[in-house]
Motif scaffolding. Structure first.
Motif, PDB file in Angstrom:
ATOM      1  N   GLY A 118       0.781  -1.225   0.000  1.00 50.47           N
ATOM      2  CA  GLY A 118       0.000   0.000   0.000  1.00 50.47           C
ATOM      3  C   GLY A 118       0.811   1.272   0.000  1.00 50.47           C
ATOM      4  O   GLY A 118       0.248   2.371  -0.079  1.00 50.47           O
ATOM      5  N   LEU A 152      -6.481  -0.560   4.674  1.00 42.28           N
ATOM      6  CA  LEU A 152      -6.133  -0.233   3.291  1.00 42.28           C
ATOM      7  C   LEU A 152      -7.101  -0.837   2.280  1.00 42.28           C
ATOM      8  O   LEU A 152      -6.815  -0.875   1.087  1.00 42.28           O
ATOM      9  N   HIS A 163      -7.968   1.722  -0.428  1.00 39.91           N
ATOM     10  CA  HIS A 163      -6.863   1.901  -1.374  1.00 39.91           C
ATOM     11  C   HIS A 163      -6.848   0.786  -2.409  1.00 39.91           C
ATOM     12  O   HIS A 163      -6.762   1.027  -3.616  1.00 39.91           O
ATOM     13  N   TYR A 164      -6.969  -0.458  -1.939  1.00 40.69           N
ATOM     14  CA  TYR A 164      -6.948  -1.577  -2.877  1.00 40.69           C
ATOM     15  C   TYR A 164      -8.245  -1.667  -3.678  1.00 40.69           C
ATOM     16  O   TYR A 164      -8.251  -2.198  -4.791  1.00 40.69           O
ATOM     17  N   HIS A 221      -0.730   5.356  -5.952  1.00 41.01           N
ATOM     18  CA  HIS A 221      -1.754   4.849  -6.874  1.00 41.01           C
ATOM     19  C   HIS A 221      -1.332   5.075  -8.327  1.00 41.01           C
ATOM     20  O   HIS A 221      -1.451   4.177  -9.169  1.00 41.01           O
ATOM     21  N   ARG A 273      -9.671   0.979  -4.932  1.00 39.17           N
ATOM     22  CA  ARG A 273      -9.390   1.883  -6.059  1.00 39.17           C
ATOM     23  C   ARG A 273      -8.439   1.225  -7.057  1.00 39.17           C
ATOM     24  O   ARG A 273      -8.598   1.378  -8.276  1.00 39.17           O
TER      25      ARG A 273
END
Length: 228
Positions: free
Chosen positions: A81, A115, A118-119, A85, A121
């Motif tokens: 992470g 996270l 985040h993952y 991105h 996305r």
């Protein structure tokens, strides 16, 4: 996602992370191609990612794998992470443009709930970049929310001695079919029942290699070299 042919032995299909250049190990890659009916997918990893520029050798290899009906997954490091991105997406797009990958293998994936967004996305970005098959390599059992983001979760990566003593999978995994889970095991001695143990632990996809040290994924899975 349609699955590959499962061998008559009952062992699940192989996800092969052979991290070797086709010009350096052509005989190994020929063995992989011969084993096409047994494969779930192959991870394409020119240089811990797509490399800085297209590699003709890997492009030709990817084309041959696709012709053989093997899904090709582009390797992308997510650094648990920490990688931005934008950098991950750039790698996904380069894999698609340069090698025609039809899936993505996101390595060093975080496992905790903090996270998940985040993952999530990254999962959307991977699908937008053409990933028909998305694999998250946590190397351990993650928070169950990650099962909503990918087609396959790698819930074990490590040596045989650790694998054979590993704890049973957590109860939440029973709510998903075995083909949603993969175990990657290295330093596996000849004859060790790695495939049977993976099946017993609910992992329908696996890979067991003899390689050790800092580069275990430069070795072929056990038995692949004998495939006709």
């Amino acid at each position: 996602m349609s699955g590959p042919t499962v061998p008559a032995t009952g062992a699940g299909p192989l996800l092969v992370p052979l991290y070797e250049h086709p010009a350096r190990r052509p005989e190994a890659w020929e063995a992989v191609l011969r084993a096409a009916p047994r494969l779930h997918s192959v991870v394409l990893n020119p240089d811990s990612g797509p490399a800085a520029a297209p590699d003709e050798g890997f492009a030709a290899l990817a084309a041959r794998l696709r012709e053989a009906g093997v899904p090709v997954l582009g390797y992308v490091d997510t650094d648990y992470g920490r990688r931005p991105h934008r950098a991950v997406v750039r790698d996904l797009l380069d894999h698609r443009e340069w090698y025609g990958t039809d899936g993505a293998f996101l390595d060093q994936a975080a496992a905790g709930p903090d996270l998940l967004a985040h993952y999530g996305r990254l999962s959307v970005a991977a699908r937008a970049a053409g990933a028909g098959t998305l694999v998250l390599n946590h190397g351990m059992h993650p928070h169950p929310g990650y099962a909503e983001l990918a087609d396959v979760l790698v819930t074990f990566e490590g040596p045989w001695e650790t694998y054979r003593r590993a704890e049973p999978p957590p109860p939440w995994t029973a709510g998903h079919p075995p083909e949603r889970f993969c175990h990657l095991v290295y330093a596996v001695p000849p004859g060790a029942p790695a495939a049977a143990l993976a099946a017993e632990r609910g992992a329908g996809v696996h890979c067991a290699v003899p390689g050790t040290g800092a580069h275990p994924w430069g070795s072929l899975p056990h038995g692949l070299e004998t495939t006709g």
